[in-house]
Design an enzyme around this catalytic site. Structure first.
Site, PDB file in Angstrom:
ATOM      1  CB  CYS B  83      -0.810   0.284   1.056  1.00 19.91           C
ATOM      2  SG  CYS B  83      -2.251   0.776   1.015  1.00 19.91           S
ATOM      3  CG  HIS B 189      -4.121  -3.454   2.507  1.00 16.75           C
ATOM      4  ND1 HIS B 189      -3.032  -2.845   3.516  1.00 16.75           N
ATOM      5  CD2 HIS B 189      -4.492  -2.357   1.731  1.00 16.75           C
ATOM      6  CE1 HIS B 189      -2.987  -1.876   3.320  1.00 16.75           C
ATOM      7  NE2 HIS B 189      -3.584  -0.901   2.843  1.00 16.75           N
ATOM      8  CD  GLU B 191      -2.193  -6.479   4.658  1.00 18.71           C
ATOM      9  OE1 GLU B 191      -1.300  -6.621   3.978  1.00 18.71           O
ATOM     10  OE2 GLU B 191      -2.155  -5.332   5.697  1.00 18.71           O
TER      11      GLU B 191
END
Lengths: 275, 207
Positions: B83, B189, B191
């Site tokens: 990001c 992202h 994650e």
């Protein structure tokens, strides 16, 4: 093109997770109970976003809530929004440091004190979810209620939704107090309270009992995300199956491999499988 | 795997979820804001959410910019920017005025223009389709069109870049992921992107 979202909302109250029916709370169990009986981390593999709200009536213990949030979010690989009584930048920061990506604000939306602007300049407006609890009056009109549905705001729901949508928030979460926890389906009439040129994502909540209700929400083009807080209706594989049937019916939800997650993907295992 | 993995902590963004994903994969990452530790790590992750200018100023203030460049350019450590972390690896960013970036990816970072975005909403938030090429190592085992979670208002374009590119469309096609030698970056992202993101992180770590 952005995908639609299926959201699960968890309600927390002093260490316990709750079911809510028309905003009256019923204890379900604590975090351990949730993991043992509902295998919560597996539920999280079938949703696009998790919302965790501290709905404790009266004094909230932010420290305890943040610690529960940390435990919940470990092993949860979707965006997470958290809130409940947030009215200071410090409170918001504590949530964001405990695994939340976004902060849900409700009662503070109605105070004309610049707090939302302050939050937005600190964390960005994409970080703020404006949560509004809406109830139908006996005459059929809609009104917004603050403080966990206990204080009716003067003026129409329409007025407040438009005011909040024009504020520095990232999205709007509309919850029906009348349908909350009933399992009878959404109040789609809430969507008619939206301004015609709504430019922010809308999350619809309150009333889902099964996948058909979720589908009814997604069928309305004004809905970007459909939420449910009903643990019991999605027991076991319920949410996973609901997701599969929604995707099969053409709802544009993100696609991933739930099995990979369930089998625990690990770096040291070339097969992507483990215990 | 004996490689030391460091998640760079400079006070910007949700490090918790990056750590949670790395732990899920079976890694034991360290969290560090110490330039010595960063310069000495084999694998770096640069997460971040917030303003380009503020982030770059913080990296410089803590001498982390030099530590990162030393590790990546002199020691061959691999890096994944996520990001804002990816954006900081660009040549410059125009958020809050022009700021020079780390320069690991030679393109600038600008806000989506109204013309680019068209009818797409900015910020670009949510799961969206990323198109990668079959020879990508980051996307190994991931479908060539796969969903990842984005939240951003600024973007890098893919024009002229010589490494492997993955793109996403938000009105205009923009750079969603990049890889060149030991340099890796994702605008989304991983994650927060369920199995797709975890596979990508696994691929990055397994390089």
């Amino acid at each position: 093109m952005l995908k639609k979202r299926l959201i699960f909302t968890l309600l927390y109250n002093q260490g316990q997770f709750m079911l809510s029916r028309n905003f009256r709370l019923q204890k379900v169990g604590d975090l351990k109970w949730l993991q043992t009986n509902y295998n919560f981390s597996h539920i999280s593999y079938s949703i696009d976003e998790l919302i965790v709200l501290d709905v404790t009536r009266g004094e909230r213990n932010t420290e305890d809530f943040c610690s529960a949030l940390k435990t919940l979010t470990e092993g949860c690989f979707v965006p997470i929004a958290a809130g409940g009584g947030v009215n200071t930048v410090g409170h918001a920061r504590a949530l964001l440091h405990s695994g939340a990506d976004k902060v849900v604000v409700n009662t503070a939306l109605y105070e004309d004190d610049g707090f939302i602007g302050e939050l937005a300049s600190e964390f960005g407006q994409q970080c703020i979810v404006a949560s509004m609890d809406i109830k139908r009056a006996p005459d059929g009109s809609y009104q917004a209620w603050a403080e966990c549905g206990s204080r009716c705001m003067e003026g129409s729901a329409k007025h407040w939704i438009e005011a909040n949508a024009g504020n520095a928030v990232g999205e709007i979460y509309l919850n029906s107090i009348d349908c909350d926890g009933t399992g009878q389906g959404y109040d789609l009439g809430l969507l008619d309270q939206l301004p015609p040129n709504m430019s922010k994502p809308v999350i619809l909540a309150g009333g889902v009992g099964n996948a058909i209700h979720l589908a009814a929400g997604f069928a309305d083009p004004r809905v970007d995300a459909a939420a449910t807080a009903h643990l019991f209706n999605f027991v076991g594989d319920g949410l996973k199956q609901a997701r599969q049937s929604l995707i099969a019916d053409g709802v544009v939800l993100p696609i991933w491999d739930v099995q990979l997650l369930e089998h625990h993907l690990r770096l040291d295992d070339s097969q992507g499988q483990d215990d | 795997m004996g490689a030391s993995i460091a998640v760079i902590d400079y006070g910007m963004g949700n490090i918790w979820s990056v750590l949670s994903a790395l732990r899920y994969l079976g890694c034991s990452p360290t969290v560090s804001g110490d330039p010595k530790e960063i310069a000495g790590a084999d694998v770096l992750l640069l997460p971040g959410v917030g303003s380009f200018r503020k982030a770059m100023a913080t990296l410089q203030q803590k001498s982390l910019d030099k530590a990162i460049l030393d590790a990546v350019q002199n020691r061959g450590s691999k890096i994944l920017g996520i990001c804002l972390g990816m954006q900081l690896m660009g040549s410059r960013g125009s958020e809050d005025g022009n700021t020079i970036g780390l320069g690991l990816i030679p393109n600038p970072v600008d806000r989506f223009t109204a013309q680019e975005a068209g009818s797409s909403k900015i910020p670009h938030i949510g799961f969206d389709v990323v198109r990668s090429s079959a020879d990508s190592s980051l996307f190994r085992g991931i479908p060539e069109a796969a969903d990842f979670y984005f939240v951003h208002s600024y973007r890098m374009l893919a024009d002229g870049l010589s490494g492997k590119k993955a793109t996403c469309k938000c009105g205009v096609d923009f750079l969603a992921a990049y890889e060149q030698d030991n340099i890796f970056a994702t605008q989304f992202h991983p994650e927060k992107s369920q199995s797709n993101g975890l596979m990508l992180l696994k691929n990055f770590l397994a390089q």
